[in-house]
Design a protein around this motif. Structure first.
Motif, PDB file in Angstrom:
ATOM      1  N   ALA A 190     -22.354  -9.674  -2.916  1.00 12.10           N
ATOM      2  CA  ALA A 190     -21.779 -10.963  -2.527  1.00 12.10           C
ATOM      3  C   ALA A 190     -20.283 -10.874  -2.246  1.00 12.10           C
ATOM      4  CB  ALA A 190     -22.048 -11.996  -3.613  1.00 12.10           C
ATOM      5  N   GLU A 191     -19.658  -9.786  -2.674  1.00  9.60           N
ATOM      6  CA  GLU A 191     -18.232  -9.605  -2.383  1.00  9.60           C
ATOM      7  C   GLU A 191     -17.981  -9.346  -0.899  1.00  9.60           C
ATOM      8  OE1 GLU A 191     -16.953  -6.457  -4.889  1.00  9.60           O
ATOM      9  OE2 GLU A 191     -17.251  -7.569  -6.766  1.00  9.60           O
ATOM     10  N   THR A 192     -19.003  -8.820  -0.181  1.00  2.78           N
ATOM     11  CA  THR A 192     -18.818  -8.478   1.235  1.00  2.78           C
ATOM     12  C   THR A 192     -19.807  -9.166   2.161  1.00  2.78           C
ATOM     13  OG1 THR A 192     -20.225  -6.515   0.957  1.00  2.78           O
ATOM     14  CG2 THR A 192     -17.842  -6.214   0.669  1.00  2.78           C
ATOM     15  N   LEU A 193     -20.792  -9.855   1.606  1.00  2.00           N
ATOM     16  CA  LEU A 193     -21.799 -10.530   2.421  1.00  2.00           C
ATOM     17  C   LEU A 193     -21.832 -12.017   2.099  1.00  2.00           C
ATOM     18  CD1 LEU A 193     -24.775  -7.994   2.026  1.00  2.00           C
ATOM     19  CD2 LEU A 193     -23.475  -8.409   4.123  1.00  2.00           C
ATOM     20  N   ASP A 194     -22.293 -12.804   3.061  1.00  2.30           N
ATOM     21  CA  ASP A 194     -22.432 -14.244   2.861  1.00  2.30           C
ATOM     22  C   ASP A 194     -23.717 -14.510   2.077  1.00  2.30           C
ATOM     23  OD1 ASP A 194     -22.338 -16.982   2.946  1.00  2.30           O
ATOM     24  OD2 ASP A 194     -23.024 -17.127   5.029  1.00  2.30           O
ATOM     25  N   THR A 195     -23.658 -14.268   0.781  1.00  2.00           N
ATOM     26  CA  THR A 195     -24.827 -14.432  -0.080  1.00  2.00           C
ATOM     27  C   THR A 195     -24.352 -14.664  -1.502  1.00  2.00           C
ATOM     28  OG1 THR A 195     -26.991 -13.493  -0.639  1.00  2.00           O
ATOM     29  CG2 THR A 195     -25.112 -11.975  -0.611  1.00  2.00           C
ATOM     30  N   SER A 196     -25.310 -14.809  -2.408  1.00  2.00           N
ATOM     31  CA  SER A 196     -24.987 -14.999  -3.818  1.00  2.00           C
ATOM     32  C   SER A 196     -26.095 -14.424  -4.669  1.00  2.00           C
ATOM     33  CB  SER A 196     -24.817 -16.496  -4.135  1.00  2.00           C
ATOM     34  OG  SER A 196     -26.070 -17.161  -4.007  1.00  2.00           O
ATOM     35  N   ASP A 197     -25.789 -14.209  -5.948  1.00  2.00           N
ATOM     36  CA  ASP A 197     -26.803 -13.712  -6.879  1.00  2.00           C
ATOM     37  C   ASP A 197     -27.973 -14.684  -6.937  1.00  2.00           C
ATOM     38  OD1 ASP A 197     -27.787 -12.009  -9.144  1.00  2.00           O
ATOM     39  OD2 ASP A 197     -27.430 -13.860 -10.265  1.00  2.00           O
ATOM     40  N   GLU A 198     -27.686 -15.955  -6.975  1.00  2.00           N
ATOM     41  CA  GLU A 198     -28.741 -16.967  -7.086  1.00  2.00           C
ATOM     42  C   GLU A 198     -29.653 -16.946  -5.857  1.00  2.00           C
ATOM     43  OE1 GLU A 198     -25.471 -17.699  -9.695  1.00  2.00           O
ATOM     44  OE2 GLU A 198     -25.492 -17.550  -7.490  1.00  2.00           O
ATOM     45  N   TRP A 199     -29.054 -16.836  -4.663  1.00  2.00           N
ATOM     46  CA  TRP A 199     -29.850 -16.816  -3.430  1.00  2.00           C
ATOM     47  C   TRP A 199     -30.764 -15.592  -3.395  1.00  2.00           C
ATOM     48  CZ3 TRP A 199     -30.814 -13.729   0.780  1.00  2.00           C
ATOM     49  CH2 TRP A 199     -31.391 -14.345   1.900  1.00  2.00           C
ATOM     50  N   ILE A 200     -30.227 -14.433  -3.740  1.00  2.00           N
ATOM     51  CA  ILE A 200     -31.015 -13.204  -3.680  1.00  2.00           C
ATOM     52  C   ILE A 200     -32.163 -13.240  -4.694  1.00  2.00           C
ATOM     53  CG2 ILE A 200     -30.967 -10.694  -3.976  1.00  2.00           C
ATOM     54  CD1 ILE A 200     -28.004 -10.803  -3.088  1.00  2.00           C
ATOM     55  N   VAL A 201     -31.881 -13.668  -5.911  1.00  2.00           N
ATOM     56  CA  VAL A 201     -32.923 -13.717  -6.941  1.00  2.00           C
ATOM     57  C   VAL A 201     -34.014 -14.706  -6.543  1.00  2.00           C
ATOM     58  CG1 VAL A 201     -33.435 -14.337  -9.336  1.00  2.00           C
ATOM     59  CG2 VAL A 201     -31.400 -12.981  -8.807  1.00  2.00           C
ATOM     60  N   HIS A 202     -33.628 -15.858  -6.020  1.00  2.00           N
ATOM     61  CA  HIS A 202     -34.619 -16.859  -5.631  1.00  2.00           C
ATOM     62  C   HIS A 202     -35.505 -16.365  -4.497  1.00  2.00           C
ATOM     63  CE1 HIS A 202     -36.424 -20.734  -4.752  1.00  2.00           C
ATOM     64  NE2 HIS A 202     -36.031 -20.637  -3.490  1.00  2.00           N
ATOM     65  N   ARG A 203     -34.919 -15.718  -3.500  1.00  2.00           N
ATOM     66  CA  ARG A 203     -35.676 -15.282  -2.329  1.00  2.00           C
ATOM     67  C   ARG A 203     -36.455 -13.994  -2.556  1.00  2.00           C
ATOM     68  NH1 ARG A 203     -34.371 -17.621   2.619  1.00  2.00           N
ATOM     69  NH2 ARG A 203     -33.563 -19.724   2.243  1.00  2.00           N
ATOM     70  N   THR A 204     -35.963 -13.124  -3.423  1.00  2.00           N
ATOM     71  CA  THR A 204     -36.537 -11.773  -3.524  1.00  2.00           C
ATOM     72  C   THR A 204     -36.939 -11.344  -4.933  1.00  2.00           C
ATOM     73  OG1 THR A 204     -34.454 -10.585  -3.922  1.00  2.00           O
ATOM     74  CG2 THR A 204     -34.999 -11.102  -1.626  1.00  2.00           C
ATOM     75  N   GLY A 205     -36.343 -11.951  -5.944  1.00  2.00           N
ATOM     76  CA  GLY A 205     -36.563 -11.490  -7.310  1.00  2.00           C
ATOM     77  C   GLY A 205     -35.745 -10.269  -7.677  1.00  2.00           C
ATOM     78  N   ILE A 206     -34.910  -9.805  -6.752  1.00  2.00           N
ATOM     79  CA  ILE A 206     -34.123  -8.583  -6.974  1.00  2.00           C
ATOM     80  C   ILE A 206     -32.794  -8.954  -7.632  1.00  2.00           C
ATOM     81  CG2 ILE A 206     -32.955  -6.632  -5.865  1.00  2.00           C
ATOM     82  CD1 ILE A 206     -35.055  -6.979  -3.549  1.00  2.00           C
ATOM     83  N   ARG A 207     -32.456  -8.212  -8.691  1.00  2.00           N
ATOM     84  CA  ARG A 207     -31.189  -8.439  -9.393  1.00  2.00           C
ATOM     85  C   ARG A 207     -30.196  -7.292  -9.181  1.00  2.00           C
ATOM     86  NH1 ARG A 207     -31.555 -12.780 -12.652  1.00  2.00           N
ATOM     87  NH2 ARG A 207     -33.665 -13.601 -12.998  1.00  2.00           N
ATOM     88  N   GLU A 208     -30.738  -6.095  -8.943  1.00  6.57           N
ATOM     89  CA  GLU A 208     -29.881  -4.941  -8.696  1.00  6.57           C
ATOM     90  C   GLU A 208     -30.705  -3.864  -8.015  1.00  6.57           C
ATOM     91  OE1 GLU A 208     -28.754  -4.256 -12.790  1.00  6.57           O
ATOM     92  OE2 GLU A 208     -30.198  -2.615 -12.992  1.00  6.57           O
ATOM     93  N   ARG A 209     -30.016  -2.874  -7.464  1.00  5.77           N
ATOM     94  CA  ARG A 209     -30.672  -1.743  -6.823  1.00  5.77           C
ATOM     95  C   ARG A 209     -29.759  -0.535  -6.973  1.00  5.77           C
ATOM     96  NH1 ARG A 209     -28.519  -5.754  -5.566  1.00  5.77           N
ATOM     97  NH2 ARG A 209     -30.067  -6.729  -4.202  1.00  5.77           N
ATOM     98  N   ARG A 210     -30.252   0.654  -6.594  1.00  2.38           N
ATOM     99  CA  ARG A 210     -29.471   1.884  -6.697  1.00  2.38           C
ATOM    100  C   ARG A 210     -29.105   2.386  -5.310  1.00  2.38           C
ATOM    101  NH1 ARG A 210     -29.966   4.140 -11.919  1.00  2.38           N
ATOM    102  NH2 ARG A 210     -30.815   2.500 -13.280  1.00  2.38           N
TER     103      ARG A 210
END
Length: 328
Positions: free
Chosen positions: A26-46
């Motif tokens: 979210a520091e470089t993209l127009d997104t947020s933790d809440e949006w990503i979790v709601h749409r994908t269920g993803i919290r982190e990746r490698r």
């Protein structure tokens, strides 16, 4: 049908140490933790370190799989690498892995253009090699480094994908009734998930680079519609071929594309969601490796027991999909 006498003798996984959280994206993209979790269920990746390549992850995943199977690289008769993010177009990534492992007598195969379904196709090929007697031990490795092919400026793809590798060792099953009981594969040509440039139709050049055509493009709505239709249907077809119902399946190792897709597939099958292990929440969509990460979870944590039936099912770009139904 008579089972193909094949079993998974060992599993392994490699996860790069760099953990990329939603907040970091979210520091470089127009997104947020809440949006990503709601749409994908993803919290982190490698993400893989810049000085490493897919083959490095393959080797790192293969070593614990071999140890788990009680064998060494010198005992391997064939190596199959499933990836759409190969080290380079030539030479073969499987051959690079073979040399790095010292598996000097192994045949090598690369499965590359079914994207997230590569791993299931590779497991099927490996099973046939064992069943026919062409190989006693087959090392199947699925790995993808999607951080290299997703556009850093495109939230549609950048938030979904992560880097990982998984490996299994296939050998002959000896338990009565154990083995590969049934399978199903299908395809529908579509360009809704593609990397447009870099092949013979659009060779990489200044124009394709400027247009960002060498990055992965994805139509999320089409992916959702196709995955939630084809994954459950493929599972039903494979279990029916095995002479079983989905109620008799203990474990559903499904492609980890999106938590909502996994849940929708399980709901359509009418099976409790807890029969499908999840890694997508902390690894993202790891492409070819996705099914292998949940397979490893099931086997390494002792969830899969003798006599259990499980399915491995995935869908990838193309679209191509497939399901394998095994009895332990």
């Amino acid at each position: 049908m008579t089972p193909l006498p094949v079993r998974i003798a060992g599993t392994g996984v490699h996860l790069p140490p760099d953990v990329v959280t939603n907040r970091r994206l979210a520091e470089t993209l127009d997104t947020s933790d809440e949006w990503i979790v709601h749409r994908t269920g993803i919290r982190e990746r490698r993400w893989l370190a810049p000085d490493l390549a897919t083959s490095d992850m393959c080797v790192a995943a293969a070593l614990p799989a071999l140890t788990s199977a009680g064998c060494t690289a010198r005992d391997v008769d064939a190596i199959i690498v499933a990836t759409y993010t190969y080290d380079q177009p030539l030479p073969s990534t499987a051959l690079i892995v073979k040399e790095a492992l010292g598996a000097f007598r192994a045949l090598t195969f690369d499965i590359t253009q079914a994207a997230c379904a590569n791993g299931v196709q590779a497991l099927f090929l490996g099973s046939l090699l064992v069943e026919t007697g062409a190989a006693e031990r087959v090392l199947v490795i699925a790995a993808d480094c999607a951080s290299r092919v997703t556009d850093p400026e495109d939230r549609t793809t950048r938030v979904f994908f992560g880097d990982a590798a998984g490996a299994v060792v296939l050998t002959r099953a000896t338990a009565p009734g154990a083995g590969l009981l049934g399978w199903d594969f299908g395809a529908e040509l579509s360009y809704d998930v593609e990397i447009p440039a870099g092949g013979s139709r659009r060779p990489t050049g200044a124009t394709t680079f400027a247009d960002r055509r060498h990055y992965l493009k994805m139509n999320g709505r089409t992916v959702w519609d196709t995955a939630t239709r084809c994954l459950p249907d493929s599972v039903l077809n494979a279990t029916a071929q095995a002479g079983l119902t989905v109620d008799e399946v203990s474990h559903f190792f499904l492609h980890q594309a999106n938590l909502n897709i996994v849940r929708a597939a399980m709901d359509k099958l009418g099976v409790p969601r807890d029969r499908a292990p999840i890694t997508v929440d902390r690894l993202g969509n790891t492409g070819s490796a996705g099914v292998f990460t949940v397979l490893h979870k099931g086997f390494s944590e002792g969830l899969v027991r003798p006599g259990d039936v499980f399915v491995a099912s995935a869908i990838g770009a193309g679209f191509q999909w497939g399901t394998l139904c095994f009895k332990v």
